[in-house]
Design a protein around this motif. Structure first.
Motif, PDB file in Angstrom:
ATOM      1  N   GLU A 115     -13.028   5.123  -0.840  1.00 37.56           N
ATOM      2  CA  GLU A 115     -11.648   4.687  -0.714  1.00 37.56           C
ATOM      3  C   GLU A 115     -11.259   3.757  -1.857  1.00 37.56           C
ATOM      4  OE1 GLU A 115      -8.795   2.441   2.543  1.00 37.56           O
ATOM      5  OE2 GLU A 115     -10.731   3.225   3.172  1.00 37.56           O
ATOM      6  N   GLU A 116     -12.205   2.910  -2.291  1.00 32.99           N
ATOM      7  CA  GLU A 116     -11.925   1.987  -3.398  1.00 32.99           C
ATOM      8  C   GLU A 116     -11.673   2.757  -4.691  1.00 32.99           C
ATOM      9  OE1 GLU A 116     -14.718   1.558  -1.411  1.00 32.99           O
ATOM     10  OE2 GLU A 116     -13.814   0.003  -0.163  1.00 32.99           O
ATOM     11  N   GLU A 117     -12.463   3.810  -4.931  1.00 35.27           N
ATOM     12  CA  GLU A 117     -12.266   4.615  -6.136  1.00 35.27           C
ATOM     13  C   GLU A 117     -10.918   5.331  -6.103  1.00 35.27           C
ATOM     14  OE1 GLU A 117     -16.864   5.863  -7.200  1.00 35.27           O
ATOM     15  OE2 GLU A 117     -15.729   7.062  -5.755  1.00 35.27           O
ATOM     16  N   LEU A 118     -10.531   5.792  -4.921  1.00 31.41           N
ATOM     17  CA  LEU A 118      -9.254   6.460  -4.769  1.00 31.41           C
ATOM     18  C   LEU A 118      -8.104   5.491  -5.046  1.00 31.41           C
ATOM     19  CD1 LEU A 118      -7.653   8.985  -3.933  1.00 31.41           C
ATOM     20  CD2 LEU A 118      -7.788   8.184  -1.596  1.00 31.41           C
ATOM     21  N   LEU A 119      -8.180   4.285  -4.480  1.00 32.08           N
ATOM     22  CA  LEU A 119      -7.126   3.290  -4.703  1.00 32.08           C
ATOM     23  C   LEU A 119      -7.054   2.880  -6.171  1.00 32.08           C
ATOM     24  CD1 LEU A 119      -7.489   1.071  -1.517  1.00 32.08           C
ATOM     25  CD2 LEU A 119      -5.648   2.648  -2.077  1.00 32.08           C
ATOM     26  N   ALA A 120      -8.217   2.740  -6.814  1.00 33.71           N
ATOM     27  CA  ALA A 120      -8.224   2.374  -8.227  1.00 33.71           C
ATOM     28  C   ALA A 120      -7.589   3.486  -9.059  1.00 33.71           C
ATOM     29  CB  ALA A 120      -9.658   2.113  -8.692  1.00 33.71           C
ATOM     30  N   GLU A 123      -3.764   3.317  -8.560  1.00 36.18           N
ATOM     31  CA  GLU A 123      -3.170   2.189  -9.274  1.00 36.18           C
ATOM     32  C   GLU A 123      -3.082   2.466 -10.773  1.00 36.18           C
ATOM     33  OE1 GLU A 123      -5.579  -1.151  -8.217  1.00 36.18           O
ATOM     34  OE2 GLU A 123      -4.667  -1.350  -6.237  1.00 36.18           O
ATOM     35  N   GLY A 124      -3.966   3.297 -11.283  1.00 40.84           N
ATOM     36  CA  GLY A 124      -3.958   3.600 -12.706  1.00 40.84           C
ATOM     37  C   GLY A 124      -2.900   4.614 -13.100  1.00 40.84           C
ATOM     38  N   LEU A 125      -2.255   5.225 -12.111  1.00 41.21           N
ATOM     39  CA  LEU A 125      -1.216   6.209 -12.430  1.00 41.21           C
ATOM     40  C   LEU A 125       0.017   5.516 -12.985  1.00 41.21           C
ATOM     41  CD1 LEU A 125      -1.390   8.561  -9.322  1.00 41.21           C
ATOM     42  CD2 LEU A 125      -2.273   8.980 -11.611  1.00 41.21           C
ATOM     43  N   VAL A 126       0.664   6.160 -13.928  1.00 36.01           N
ATOM     44  CA  VAL A 126       1.869   5.614 -14.549  1.00 36.01           C
ATOM     45  C   VAL A 126       3.069   6.329 -13.945  1.00 36.01           C
ATOM     46  CG1 VAL A 126       3.090   5.334 -16.738  1.00 36.01           C
ATOM     47  CG2 VAL A 126       0.587   5.204 -16.672  1.00 36.01           C
TER      48      VAL A 126
END
Length: 134
Positions: A115-120, A123-126
């Protein structure tokens, strides 16, 4: 010459709204250069379309299908599903020796993401840039 009325066509197409849609679609086809199936007799395109429907020179079902097809923006194409035997022969699917003996399907492994990798990643999407078109 007698004018074509709705009563001449209503026994061919039961719904008056559908009759208007079909006749207007056919009149547009005629104005775009489609060949007519009756004598024009100096009539305008909507009258010619109604006369074609009344004289049954065109099938209302064919007109309806053509109208639906002209309004579709995305046409789905039914493609046949690939034959499992051809996939195995082409090397698209590998079956282990144990699975062949037991006649059990092989387990499919998917990439796992926490889940942490998914959220990261989210968040990196522009966000897309706003344009004046909207």
């Amino acid at each position: 010459m007698a004018r074509v009325t709705v009563e001449d066509c209503i026994d061919k197409v039961d719904n008056r709204f559908e009759l208007v849609l079909l006749a207007s679609h056919r009149a547009r086809q005629i104005s775009q250069g489609a060949s007519i199936t009756i004598d024009r007799d100096n009539d305008k395109n909507p009258v010619v379309a109604l006369r074609e429907i009344a004289d049954e020179t065109l099938s209302p079902d064919d007109l309806k299908e053509d109208l639906i097809h002209s309004l579709q923006k995305h046409v789905e194409v039914d493609e046949p599903e690939p034959d499992p035997a051809s996939l195995i022969a082409a090397g698209g699917v590998s079956i282990s020796a144990d699975a062949e003996e037991e006649d059990a399907p092989e387990a499919i492994n998917f990439d796992q993401m926490s889940e942490e990798e998914l959220l990261a990643g989210i968040e990196g999407l522009v966000p897309p840039e706003k344009s004046d078109d909207y």
